[in-house]
Scaffold this motif. Sequence first.
Motif, PDB file in Angstrom:
ATOM      1  N   ALA A 150      44.212  91.492 -41.618  1.00  0.00           N
ATOM      2  CA  ALA A 150      45.503  91.306 -42.287  1.00  0.00           C
ATOM      3  C   ALA A 150      46.667  91.515 -41.335  1.00  0.00           C
ATOM      4  CB  ALA A 150      45.617  92.253 -43.480  1.00  0.00           C
ATOM      5  N   THR A 151      46.421  92.204 -40.211  1.00  0.00           N
ATOM      6  CA  THR A 151      47.492  92.471 -39.248  1.00  0.00           C
ATOM      7  C   THR A 151      47.501  91.461 -38.099  1.00  0.00           C
ATOM      8  OG1 THR A 151      46.110  93.968 -37.913  1.00  0.00           O
ATOM      9  CG2 THR A 151      47.352  94.949 -39.737  1.00  0.00           C
ATOM     10  N   ARG A 152      46.661  90.444 -38.189  1.00  0.00           N
ATOM     11  CA  ARG A 152      46.629  89.445 -37.117  1.00  0.00           C
ATOM     12  C   ARG A 152      48.023  88.825 -36.956  1.00  0.00           C
ATOM     13  NH1 ARG A 152      42.555  86.532 -34.659  1.00  0.00           N
ATOM     14  NH2 ARG A 152      41.016  87.352 -36.122  1.00  0.00           N
ATOM     15  N   ILE A 153      48.485  88.741 -35.733  1.00  0.00           N
ATOM     16  CA  ILE A 153      49.840  88.288 -35.459  1.00  0.00           C
ATOM     17  C   ILE A 153      49.858  86.791 -35.145  1.00  0.00           C
ATOM     18  CG2 ILE A 153      51.865  88.603 -33.980  1.00  0.00           C
ATOM     19  CD1 ILE A 153      50.758  91.416 -33.355  1.00  0.00           C
ATOM     20  N   GLU A 154      50.781  86.073 -35.767  1.00  0.00           N
ATOM     21  CA  GLU A 154      51.007  84.673 -35.428  1.00  0.00           C
ATOM     22  C   GLU A 154      52.121  84.652 -34.379  1.00  0.00           C
ATOM     23  OE1 GLU A 154      52.088  80.387 -37.558  1.00  0.00           O
ATOM     24  OE2 GLU A 154      51.959  82.233 -38.743  1.00  0.00           O
ATOM     25  N   TRP A 155      51.735  84.391 -33.142  1.00  0.00           N
ATOM     26  CA  TRP A 155      52.665  84.559 -32.028  1.00  0.00           C
ATOM     27  C   TRP A 155      53.668  83.423 -31.974  1.00  0.00           C
ATOM     28  CZ3 TRP A 155      53.077  89.135 -30.153  1.00  0.00           C
ATOM     29  CH2 TRP A 155      51.980  89.994 -30.196  1.00  0.00           C
ATOM     30  N   LEU A 172      62.862  85.244 -29.351  1.00  0.00           N
ATOM     31  CA  LEU A 172      62.762  84.582 -28.059  1.00  0.00           C
ATOM     32  C   LEU A 172      64.172  84.334 -27.533  1.00  0.00           C
ATOM     33  CD1 LEU A 172      59.895  82.017 -28.773  1.00  0.00           C
ATOM     34  CD2 LEU A 172      59.760  84.409 -28.037  1.00  0.00           C
ATOM     35  N   ASP A 173      64.429  84.817 -26.330  1.00  0.00           N
ATOM     36  CA  ASP A 173      65.784  84.777 -25.759  1.00  0.00           C
ATOM     37  C   ASP A 173      65.704  84.375 -24.294  1.00  0.00           C
ATOM     38  OD1 ASP A 173      68.442  85.032 -25.279  1.00  0.00           O
ATOM     39  OD2 ASP A 173      68.591  87.156 -25.810  1.00  0.00           O
ATOM     40  N   PRO A 174      65.473  83.079 -24.003  1.00  0.00           N
ATOM     41  CA  PRO A 174      65.269  82.638 -22.623  1.00  0.00           C
ATOM     42  C   PRO A 174      66.526  82.699 -21.759  1.00  0.00           C
ATOM     43  CG  PRO A 174      65.396  80.761 -24.097  1.00  0.00           C
ATOM     44  CD  PRO A 174      65.394  81.975 -24.970  1.00  0.00           C
ATOM     45  N   LYS A 175      67.699  82.894 -22.356  1.00  0.00           N
ATOM     46  CA  LYS A 175      68.940  82.926 -21.575  1.00  0.00           C
ATOM     47  C   LYS A 175      69.086  84.216 -20.778  1.00  0.00           C
ATOM     48  CE  LYS A 175      71.465  79.933 -24.799  1.00  0.00           C
ATOM     49  NZ  LYS A 175      72.648  79.818 -25.692  1.00  0.00           N
ATOM     50  N   HIS A 176      68.293  85.222 -21.115  1.00  0.00           N
ATOM     51  CA  HIS A 176      68.396  86.504 -20.429  1.00  0.00           C
ATOM     52  C   HIS A 176      67.132  86.753 -19.595  1.00  0.00           C
ATOM     53  CE1 HIS A 176      71.318  86.880 -23.659  1.00  0.00           C
ATOM     54  NE2 HIS A 176      71.922  87.804 -22.924  1.00  0.00           N
ATOM     55  N   GLY A 177      67.319  87.169 -18.371  1.00  0.00           N
ATOM     56  CA  GLY A 177      66.181  87.453 -17.505  1.00  0.00           C
ATOM     57  C   GLY A 177      65.623  88.837 -17.727  1.00  0.00           C
ATOM     58  N   GLN A 208      51.660  82.595 -24.380  1.00  0.00           N
ATOM     59  CA  GLN A 208      52.719  83.069 -23.495  1.00  0.00           C
ATOM     60  C   GLN A 208      53.561  84.154 -24.177  1.00  0.00           C
ATOM     61  OE1 GLN A 208      54.219  78.949 -22.807  1.00  0.00           O
ATOM     62  NE2 GLN A 208      54.137  79.475 -20.634  1.00  0.00           N
ATOM     63  N   ILE A 209      53.837  83.937 -25.462  1.00  0.00           N
ATOM     64  CA  ILE A 209      54.605  84.930 -26.217  1.00  0.00           C
ATOM     65  C   ILE A 209      53.807  86.225 -26.336  1.00  0.00           C
ATOM     66  CG2 ILE A 209      55.733  85.421 -28.419  1.00  0.00           C
ATOM     67  CD1 ILE A 209      56.019  82.376 -28.786  1.00  0.00           C
ATOM     68  N   ARG A 210      52.517  86.089 -26.645  1.00  0.00           N
ATOM     69  CA  ARG A 210      51.645  87.263 -26.758  1.00  0.00           C
ATOM     70  C   ARG A 210      51.587  88.038 -25.448  1.00  0.00           C
ATOM     71  NH1 ARG A 210      45.926  85.430 -26.656  1.00  0.00           N
ATOM     72  NH2 ARG A 210      46.507  85.385 -24.445  1.00  0.00           N
ATOM     73  N   ASP A 211      51.409  87.337 -24.341  1.00  0.00           N
ATOM     74  CA  ASP A 211      51.296  88.011 -23.044  1.00  0.00           C
ATOM     75  C   ASP A 211      52.599  88.726 -22.671  1.00  0.00           C
ATOM     76  OD1 ASP A 211      48.749  87.043 -22.948  1.00  0.00           O
ATOM     77  OD2 ASP A 211      49.159  85.463 -21.479  1.00  0.00           O
ATOM     78  N   ALA A 212      53.729  88.095 -22.994  1.00  0.00           N
ATOM     79  CA  ALA A 212      55.018  88.723 -22.683  1.00  0.00           C
ATOM     80  C   ALA A 212      55.212  89.989 -23.519  1.00  0.00           C
ATOM     81  CB  ALA A 212      56.158  87.738 -22.938  1.00  0.00           C
ATOM     82  N   GLU A 316      44.596 103.960 -40.018  1.00  0.00           N
ATOM     83  CA  GLU A 316      45.628 102.955 -39.818  1.00  0.00           C
ATOM     84  C   GLU A 316      45.095 101.798 -38.987  1.00  0.00           C
ATOM     85  OE1 GLU A 316      49.399 104.206 -38.414  1.00  0.00           O
ATOM     86  OE2 GLU A 316      49.692 105.693 -40.003  1.00  0.00           O
ATOM     87  N   ALA A 317      45.451 100.594 -39.423  1.00  0.00           N
ATOM     88  CA  ALA A 317      45.028  99.397 -38.699  1.00  0.00           C
ATOM     89  C   ALA A 317      46.105  98.981 -37.714  1.00  0.00           C
ATOM     90  CB  ALA A 317      44.756  98.272 -39.686  1.00  0.00           C
ATOM     91  N   VAL A 318      45.701  98.715 -36.495  1.00  0.00           N
ATOM     92  CA  VAL A 318      46.638  98.226 -35.492  1.00  0.00           C
ATOM     93  C   VAL A 318      46.475  96.708 -35.372  1.00  0.00           C
ATOM     94  CG1 VAL A 318      46.670 100.377 -34.209  1.00  0.00           C
ATOM     95  CG2 VAL A 318      44.989  98.641 -33.624  1.00  0.00           C
ATOM     96  N   PRO A 319      47.487  96.012 -34.894  1.00  0.00           N
ATOM     97  CA  PRO A 319      47.408  94.540 -34.806  1.00  0.00           C
ATOM     98  C   PRO A 319      46.231  94.064 -33.989  1.00  0.00           C
ATOM     99  CG  PRO A 319      49.651  95.283 -34.471  1.00  0.00           C
ATOM    100  CD  PRO A 319      48.808  96.519 -34.473  1.00  0.00           C
ATOM    101  N   ARG A 320      45.662  92.971 -34.424  1.00  0.00           N
ATOM    102  CA  ARG A 320      44.577  92.331 -33.675  1.00  0.00           C
ATOM    103  C   ARG A 320      45.199  91.361 -32.686  1.00  0.00           C
ATOM    104  NH1 ARG A 320      38.911  90.019 -36.051  1.00  0.00           N
ATOM    105  NH2 ARG A 320      38.080  89.219 -34.096  1.00  0.00           N
ATOM    106  N   TRP A 321      44.936  91.565 -31.409  1.00  0.00           N
ATOM    107  CA  TRP A 321      45.589  90.786 -30.363  1.00  0.00           C
ATOM    108  C   TRP A 321      44.761  89.597 -29.895  1.00  0.00           C
ATOM    109  CZ3 TRP A 321      50.310  91.654 -27.690  1.00  0.00           C
ATOM    110  CH2 TRP A 321      51.081  92.675 -28.252  1.00  0.00           C
TER     111      TRP A 321
END
Length: 322
Positions: A150-155, A172-177, A208-212, A316-321
């Motif tokens: 139930a905690t699976r994240i849709e990245w 997501l904010d690509p304008k900032h480094g 890419q979002i997940r890895d970041a 407690e359940a932690v997110p599934r990555w």
Amino acid sequence: MQGLLQFTMDLFEGLGSEFAPPAPSPAAPRRAKKPKLVAPPAVPAAPPTLVEPYDKDAPPAIPLAETLTLANFAHPQATRQVVLGTARVAYEFKRGKRKTIGFLVGAEGLSVRAPRWVALRDVDAAIQEKADWILRKLTETQQRHARVEATRIEWKNGAQFPFMGEPVVIQLDPKHGFASVGGTLDAAEGDGPRTLRLAVAQNAEPSQIRDAAQAWLMRQARRLFIERLDHFAPRLGVSWQKLSLSNAATRWGSASADGSIRLNWRLIHFGLPVIDYVVAHELAHLRVMDHSHRFWETVESVVPDYDLLRQKLKDEAVPRWS
């Protein structure tokens, strides 16, 4: 027992007369005064049967109608099965060089290990003896798996996950480094979740979002873990030498006699009290390298409510990555 076991279920049980096969039409009379001849009603065909091969190593079969009401726990490498109370348990069974029958309930289900000389009837008897424990652990594991799913994240932009026990929303904010940190966690506004701004393009792939996000979380975890290790080590009278982050599926931490500490970076999802419990637990092992009564007294000296926090870590359940 030899041959095949047959399981029969009456498909016509409880059906009304309108479902019965119709009788053939009556024959036409030859003379008006002669009685009509009516053919006898057709006999319904025998109910179909479900036939399954008989395995001499399998437990006694039960009626098919009863199996429909049983809970099912099936290990993907199951070679034997047993009915325990209201559950059918298909389990992995292996023999090896050991002295006793062992039971392990993990994410995949029940595994049973037995010495080579133990008869199967003795294995079955041992399983029945441990039935309550096995069913409780299987149920707990199944429920925990459901919570994790139930905690699976849709990245994607707007994805949410817990950070130190509080919800965080990705923006997501690509304008900032963001220099070398990869992202910035905004200050809380009102009662809503905090925003984690990541330097990732709006059209980035989910991976890419997940890895970041993971890279940012791991940096936060290392910083916090070092801070908490330095906090508890003097209070326990120990000295830690090295910290490594792990990504283990079922282990939150470990400690070596040389002062090396390993902590799972996903602990950063929990609140600080739970993190402190795990940190203190591993540091306590630098004094007592087992889980004896003296060890738990050592943990309790710095984390008095460790038992409650330990249970919270399990519940407690932690997110599934993945």
